[in-house]
Design a protein around this motif. Sequence first.
Motif, short mmCIF file in Angstrom:
data_model
loop_
_atom_site.label_atom_id
_atom_site.label_comp_id
_atom_site.label_asym_id
_atom_site.label_seq_id
_atom_site.Cartn_x
_atom_site.Cartn_y
_atom_site.Cartn_z
N PHE A 1 0.82 -1.22 0.00
CA PHE A 1 0.00 0.00 0.00
C PHE A 1 0.86 1.27 0.00
N LYS A 2 2.05 1.15 0.60
CA LYS A 2 2.98 2.28 0.60
C LYS A 2 3.46 2.61 -0.81
N LYS A 3 3.38 1.61 -1.68
CA LYS A 3 3.85 1.80 -3.06
C LYS A 3 2.70 2.03 -4.03
N LEU A 4 1.51 2.22 -3.46
CA LEU A 4 0.35 2.44 -4.34
C LEU A 4 -0.42 3.72 -4.00
N LEU A 5 -0.16 4.25 -2.81
CA LEU A 5 -0.95 5.40 -2.36
C LEU A 5 -0.05 6.57 -1.97
N PRO A 6 -0.56 7.80 -2.12
CA PRO A 6 0.27 8.98 -1.86
C PRO A 6 0.55 9.21 -0.38
N LYS A 7 1.68 9.83 -0.09
CA LYS A 7 1.99 10.24 1.28
C LYS A 7 1.01 11.33 1.69
N ALA A 8 0.77 11.46 2.98
CA ALA A 8 -0.18 12.46 3.49
C ALA A 8 0.19 13.87 3.07
#
Length: 387
Positions: free
Chosen positions: A157-164
């Motif tokens: 998920f860290k490699k699919l979704l943007p940082k806050a």
Amino acid sequence: MESHCLKYVVTLFLTLSLSLAPFFVSARTSPCKFPAIFNFGDSNSDTGGLSAVFGQAGPPHGESFFHKPAGRYCDGRLVVDFIAQRLGLPYLSAYLDSVGSNFTHGANFATAGSTIRPQNTTLRQGGFSPISLDVQFNEFYDFHRRSQTTRNQGGVFKKLLPKAEYFSKALYTFDIGQNDLTSGYFSNMTTTQVKAYVPDVLNQFKNVVKYIYGQGGRYFWIHNTGPVGCLPYILDRLPVTASEVDKAGCATPFNEVAQFFNRGLKKVVVQLRKELPLAAITYVDVYSAKYSLISRPKKHGFEEPVRACCGHGGKYNYNRNIGCGGKIKVHGKEILVAKACKDPSVWVNWDGVHYTQAGNKGVFDQIVGGAFSDPPIPLNMACYRKK
Ligand SMILES: *[C@@H]1O[C@H](CO)[C@@H](O)[C@H](O)[C@H]1NC(C)=O
Ligand SMILES: *[C@@H]1O[C@H](CO)[C@@H](O)[C@H](O)[C@H]1NC(C)=O
Ligand SMILES: *[C@@H]1O[C@H](CO)[C@@H](O)[C@H](O)[C@H]1NC(C)=O
């Protein structure tokens, strides 16, 4: 981006004291580092939304670049693809596309046929997408919140979704409004009637920009609406008298209503700058960039400005019932009749409604440096406030 803003203030001060153009960003100002793009719009910037929900746009869409259909109503890339590329970001995945999407550097909420105002008809009835701008905002709101709870689970998920932090550093791009104008005409309204609801449309647009600001969005890149009266689907469906056709072959009443909308949009942008003190908002005159391609095609390397490259017959090579890639049955056999032209790179219009990749590149090349923007700063400086 705070430090960028500070630098800009300093630059602005120096520039002013040298009494040069007050809004000019000096060459020493460092470019913005947008880590993501969130796009809202219609088919002009749909990279797969409508395709994911209502069926894929078939071949020959995508043929010039992706070499297969790629969710775009185009033979290749759209203006938003060239924007992403220039900012060093991947092409945007459509929010609605649940297969193979990667949202690390943004998401695209646009769908073909989208309007700013919600439509009271279904796609089947009216031809307009149910994913109007208010719905696109709801999707964005949900994405903002849930992408973070999911990302916090770690792993893939860290490699699919943007940082806050990307939500406040991202560039928010908009290209929507054209279908709000055509929807009135297609339901037999007069220009006076269409103009009468434009303030409502613009007000709804304004609200959505404010909601996004409320979610932390700060940098906005807003395209105005193009010369819709130059498009085959309008010229074919809403014929005008010879005196209402200009030198470029466009229908002036529809272009005038587009410019009426654009004047209102520009006013909305001025109001938004006052109401949203931390926002940098760039208004981009895509209308003029597109009209330049159509009215002076040779200058931009085009041979065919108004007719559709991919279509089936008629004055504009556009047939409402047999769209690009359309087939007809002859003796029980399906035959492809609405084929693409030989060389789409010298045609501005792709399928009667949308621009070719070459047309989109022609638009992008004109707008990227800021020549069509207010304030007149390049794309990669769009995080700096006017004053
Ligand atoms: C849809 O219907 C509502 C209620 O009658 C109306 O206010 C709105 O303007 C309509 N929307 C459009 C796009 O016509
Ligand atoms: C998603 O794209 C980013 C940026 O291109 C890349 O670093 C990341 O590995 C991709 N994610 C997956 C799961 O492939
Ligand atoms: C508009 O007018 C045409 C021709 O009179 C008619 O066929 C069509 O149904 C009308 N469309 C709407 C949405 O009222």
